[in-house]
Motif scaffolding. Structure first.
Motif, PDB file in Angstrom:
ATOM      1  N   ALA A  99       0.829  -1.207   0.000  1.00  0.00           N
ATOM      2  CA  ALA A  99       0.000   0.000   0.000  1.00  0.00           C
ATOM      3  C   ALA A  99       0.861   1.254   0.000  1.00  0.00           C
ATOM      4  CB  ALA A  99      -0.927  -0.005   1.214  1.00  0.00           C
ATOM      5  N   GLY A 100       1.958   1.209   0.762  1.00  0.00           N
ATOM      6  CA  GLY A 100       2.847   2.370   0.810  1.00  0.00           C
ATOM      7  C   GLY A 100       3.507   2.632  -0.532  1.00  0.00           C
ATOM      8  N   GLN A 101       3.991   1.554  -1.174  1.00  0.00           N
ATOM      9  CA  GLN A 101       4.608   1.703  -2.490  1.00  0.00           C
ATOM     10  C   GLN A 101       3.581   2.206  -3.509  1.00  0.00           C
ATOM     11  OE1 GLN A 101       7.961   0.880  -3.701  1.00  0.00           O
ATOM     12  NE2 GLN A 101       8.352   1.113  -1.519  1.00  0.00           N
ATOM     13  N   THR A 102       2.359   1.636  -3.453  1.00  0.00           N
ATOM     14  CA  THR A 102       1.305   2.060  -4.372  1.00  0.00           C
ATOM     15  C   THR A 102       0.957   3.521  -4.145  1.00  0.00           C
ATOM     16  OG1 THR A 102       0.400  -0.188  -4.375  1.00  0.00           O
ATOM     17  CG2 THR A 102      -1.040   1.564  -5.178  1.00  0.00           C
ATOM     18  N   ALA A 103       0.975   3.952  -2.875  1.00  0.00           N
ATOM     19  CA  ALA A 103       0.652   5.352  -2.573  1.00  0.00           C
ATOM     20  C   ALA A 103       1.672   6.306  -3.194  1.00  0.00           C
ATOM     21  CB  ALA A 103       0.595   5.556  -1.057  1.00  0.00           C
ATOM     22  N   ILE A 104       2.952   5.927  -3.129  1.00  0.00           N
ATOM     23  CA  ILE A 104       3.986   6.791  -3.722  1.00  0.00           C
ATOM     24  C   ILE A 104       3.830   6.839  -5.235  1.00  0.00           C
ATOM     25  CG2 ILE A 104       6.462   7.096  -4.099  1.00  0.00           C
ATOM     26  CD1 ILE A 104       6.920   5.793  -1.368  1.00  0.00           C
ATOM     27  N   ASN A 143      12.808  -0.902  -5.382  1.00  0.00           N
ATOM     28  CA  ASN A 143      11.943  -0.145  -4.462  1.00  0.00           C
ATOM     29  C   ASN A 143      12.306   1.341  -4.406  1.00  0.00           C
ATOM     30  OD1 ASN A 143      10.294  -2.289  -3.657  1.00  0.00           O
ATOM     31  ND2 ASN A 143      11.775  -2.954  -2.120  1.00  0.00           N
ATOM     32  N   ARG A 144      12.835   1.872  -5.491  1.00  0.00           N
ATOM     33  CA  ARG A 144      13.188   3.292  -5.536  1.00  0.00           C
ATOM     34  C   ARG A 144      12.026   4.080  -6.141  1.00  0.00           C
ATOM     35  NH1 ARG A 144      18.811   3.306  -8.484  1.00  0.00           N
ATOM     36  NH2 ARG A 144      18.667   5.544  -8.077  1.00  0.00           N
ATOM     37  N   ALA A 145      10.920   4.015  -5.422  1.00  0.00           N
ATOM     38  CA  ALA A 145       9.688   4.613  -5.923  1.00  0.00           C
ATOM     39  C   ALA A 145       9.806   6.121  -6.087  1.00  0.00           C
ATOM     40  CB  ALA A 145       8.525   4.280  -4.978  1.00  0.00           C
ATOM     41  N   ILE A 146      10.531   6.772  -5.192  1.00  0.00           N
ATOM     42  CA  ILE A 146      10.654   8.235  -5.260  1.00  0.00           C
ATOM     43  C   ILE A 146      11.464   8.643  -6.492  1.00  0.00           C
ATOM     44  CG2 ILE A 146      11.605  10.264  -4.113  1.00  0.00           C
ATOM     45  CD1 ILE A 146      10.880   8.967  -1.447  1.00  0.00           C
ATOM     46  N   GLN A 191      -2.649   1.831 -12.877  1.00  0.00           N
ATOM     47  CA  GLN A 191      -1.253   1.989 -13.265  1.00  0.00           C
ATOM     48  C   GLN A 191      -0.343   2.067 -12.045  1.00  0.00           C
ATOM     49  OE1 GLN A 191      -0.141   2.097 -16.689  1.00  0.00           O
ATOM     50  NE2 GLN A 191       1.693   1.607 -15.525  1.00  0.00           N
ATOM     51  N   ALA A 192      -0.762   2.845 -11.044  1.00  0.00           N
ATOM     52  CA  ALA A 192       0.028   2.955  -9.809  1.00  0.00           C
ATOM     53  C   ALA A 192       0.133   1.598  -9.121  1.00  0.00           C
ATOM     54  CB  ALA A 192      -0.612   3.976  -8.871  1.00  0.00           C
ATOM     55  N   PHE A 193      -0.971   0.864  -9.099  1.00  0.00           N
ATOM     56  CA  PHE A 193      -0.984  -0.462  -8.483  1.00  0.00           C
ATOM     57  C   PHE A 193      -0.037  -1.405  -9.227  1.00  0.00           C
ATOM     58  CE2 PHE A 193      -2.777  -4.777  -8.304  1.00  0.00           C
ATOM     59  CZ  PHE A 193      -2.732  -4.999  -6.937  1.00  0.00           C
ATOM     60  N   LYS A 194      -0.051  -1.366 -10.563  1.00  0.00           N
ATOM     61  CA  LYS A 194       0.828  -2.227 -11.353  1.00  0.00           C
ATOM     62  C   LYS A 194       2.291  -1.907 -11.102  1.00  0.00           C
ATOM     63  CE  LYS A 194      -0.145  -3.115 -15.664  1.00  0.00           C
ATOM     64  NZ  LYS A 194      -0.531  -2.918 -17.087  1.00  0.00           N
ATOM     65  N   TYR A 195       2.618  -0.613 -11.018  1.00  0.00           N
ATOM     66  CA  TYR A 195       4.005  -0.221 -10.754  1.00  0.00           C
ATOM     67  C   TYR A 195       4.520  -0.868  -9.474  1.00  0.00           C
ATOM     68  CZ  TYR A 195       3.992   3.534 -14.296  1.00  0.00           C
ATOM     69  OH  TYR A 195       3.954   4.240 -15.463  1.00  0.00           O
ATOM     70  N   ALA A 196       3.678  -0.857  -8.423  1.00  0.00           N
ATOM     71  CA  ALA A 196       4.100  -1.391  -7.130  1.00  0.00           C
ATOM     72  C   ALA A 196       3.933  -2.905  -7.052  1.00  0.00           C
ATOM     73  CB  ALA A 196       3.306  -0.719  -6.010  1.00  0.00           C
TER      74      ALA A 196
END
Length: 502
Positions: free
Chosen positions: A8-13, A143-146, A290-295
């Motif tokens: 959830a945190g990764q998806t949020a970013i 995990n370099r979402a930022i 799309q955000a969900f797929k990225y994470a």
């Protein structure tokens, strides 16, 4: 629970960056509908449908293969990165050059005579996108979402600035006399040309930054890595082609299958512009997916070796359906003010009624993505092609059969129909080869109720805007109430867990 929180945190970013970036980008539709004619919007819809289709050819499933092989214990992730990136650079040069040479032919086939330059620019856009795919995938895997989000935002900001410069500012400066006519070869009658040119410039400028953030790569093509990756990704290429056909074929074919004068006083290309613009109103659902797929894609592969992964996948699916169902209702019942806010012109309002169907179609696409984990972790990717191929056949059949009869709704139903069929087939085979304990009964109930509430709220019409807002949004409260009632045990468990931690 900790794994779900991490996802959830990764998806949020990713979601924050996607929503912020796409929201900025989405504001361009206001510019396009205000400053360009409907024919230019129709050209924009058709050419970008082609770009979406050919993007799959240029990347041929290598992103997913990169995730799969980089997480294998017997392979060096660095070597996988070097080889896959080198392969994509080589293939992009070959495919891009081929399309560049075929540009005159494409311009004739797609009814853009004497505009071969459009397809030369398209070839460059596709090549730039392809050589960025693996560096972006590497940032996600690490995990370099930022860093990923920052690069995407910079790219979008470049695109928006170039659009504003070419469509609004320079024409305004010429008209006011601050710039001479023909400044830098500026063409006053261009429309879709400046949309493509903005995209091309933005993508070209971001390449050095993304390569720097992802890390150095060495050009090498190691056969022992490339060969199994290619075998794994080839079915994903065909799956992607069929999948993007499902997603984009309605916008690509709409103007060609719509009967002449179906809409009085509106050409087929102008109608395609209206149709494509209304697709943009479903963008929030697409952003979430799309955000969900990225994470989720790298997350799913990392968890695949855990014996409890099926239970985790089921929880992720359930949470996804709850959130997206609520989002679908919220957008649908508020279209009466969201639609006119973004689409300038009364003509675009004639297509608002298809948006709930498009939202449900995108939601089912997200469900399908969740379900598809079974053939990715079991290396049965050949099933992906057949599932999406059947979906593509359904999509084309509905477009050809229903667009001439129902116009905009026929095109929207092609999106919904194909993803529904794909979801059902993928679920059936998945439970056979890789059983996952999904809460199927509840999921169907939530989806059906969300669709009914979406259209109920959409068609509810009271005397004032204020009364409409409160009355329509009761649909959101009804759905929330049902979720609280049916998910009471899970919610109690969640809140009791938080209390213990406090």
């Amino acid at each position: 629970m900790s794994q779900l929180k991490k996802l959830a945190g990764q998806t949020a970013i990713y979601g924050l960056s996607s929503i912020l970036g796409r929201s900025i980008n989405f504001l361009l539709i206001i510019v396009y509908t205000a400053y360009l004619d409907k024919a230019a919007l129709g050209a924009f819809t058709g050419i970008y449908a082609l770009i979406g289709f050919l993007n799959i050819v240029f990347t041929y499933g290598m992103e997913t293969a990169f995730f799969r092989f980089s997480t294998r214990k017997n392979l060096d992730p660095a070597k996988v990165y070097h080889s896959s990136q080198s392969l994509l650079i080589t293939s992009s040069l070959i495919l891009g050059s081929g399309m560049y040479l075929l540009a005159p032919w494409l311009s004739e086939v797609m009814n853009y005579p004497d505009q071969a330059y459009l397809f030369r620019w398209t070839a460059l856009i596709l090549s730039f996108d392809a050589i960025l795919a693996i560096p972006f995938a590497k940032l996600r895997l690490e995990n370099r979402a930022i860093a990923f989000a920052g690069a995407k935002l910079i790219n979008i900001l470049f695109n928006v600035l170039f659009n504003l410069l070419l469509i609004i500012w320079i024409p305004g400066w010429i008209e006011s006399g601050n710039l001479e006519q023909g400044f830098l070869g500026f063409q006053q009658d261009w429309g879709v040309e400046y949309i493509l040119l903005s995209n091309l410039l933005a993508n070209g400028l971001i390449i050095p930054f993304v390569w720097w953030r992802a890390g150095f790569f060495r050009f090498t093509l190691e056969k022992e890595i490339i060969k199994p990756m290619w075998k794994y990704s080839l079915p994903l290429l065909f799956m992607g082609l069929a999948g993007v056909t499902n997603e984009l074929v309605s916008r690509l074919l709409f103007e060609y299958v719509l009967p002449v004068n179906y809409f009085p006083g509106v050409t087929s290309r102008e109608a395609a512009g209206i149709f494509g613009a209304n697709f943009k109103l479903a963008i929030l659902m697409n952003l979430v997916i799309q955000a969900f797929k990225y994470a989720a894609e790298p997350f799913f592969f990392r968890q695949s070796t855990d014996k409890n992964s099926p239970q985790l996948y089921a929880k992720v699916m359930h949470a996804f359906i709850l959130f997206c169902s609520l989002l679908m209702i919220a957008i649908s019942v508020n279209l009466f003010w969201i639609g006119p806010l973004f689409l300038k012109g009364a003509a675009y309002a004639t297509g608002f009624y298809i948006v709930p169907v498009l939202l449900m179609g995108y939601l089912l696409l997200g469900v399908y993505f969740n379900l598809s984990i079974w053939f990715k972790v079991t290396d049965k990717t050949s099933y992906s092609f057949w599932i999406t191929f059947i979906g593509a056949l359904v999509s084309v059949a509905i477009i050809v059969g229903l667009v001439p009869v129902w116009g905009f709704m026929g095109g929207a139903l092609s999106t919904l129909g194909c993803y529904l069929v794909m979801t059902v087939i993928c679920f059936g085979y998945g439970q056979k080869f890789y059983p996952i304990p999904y809460q199927t009964g509840k999921a169907i109930l939530y989806l059906v109720l969300a669709f009914a509430l979406s259209y109920g709220g959409f068609y509810l019409d009271l005397q004032s805007q204020e009364m409409n807002f409160f009355a329509k949004n009761t649909a959101v409260l009804i759905f929330l109430g049902l979720v609280v009632l049916l998910e009471k045990d899970q919610l109690n468990s969640l809140f009791s867990l938080k209390k213990k931690k406090a």
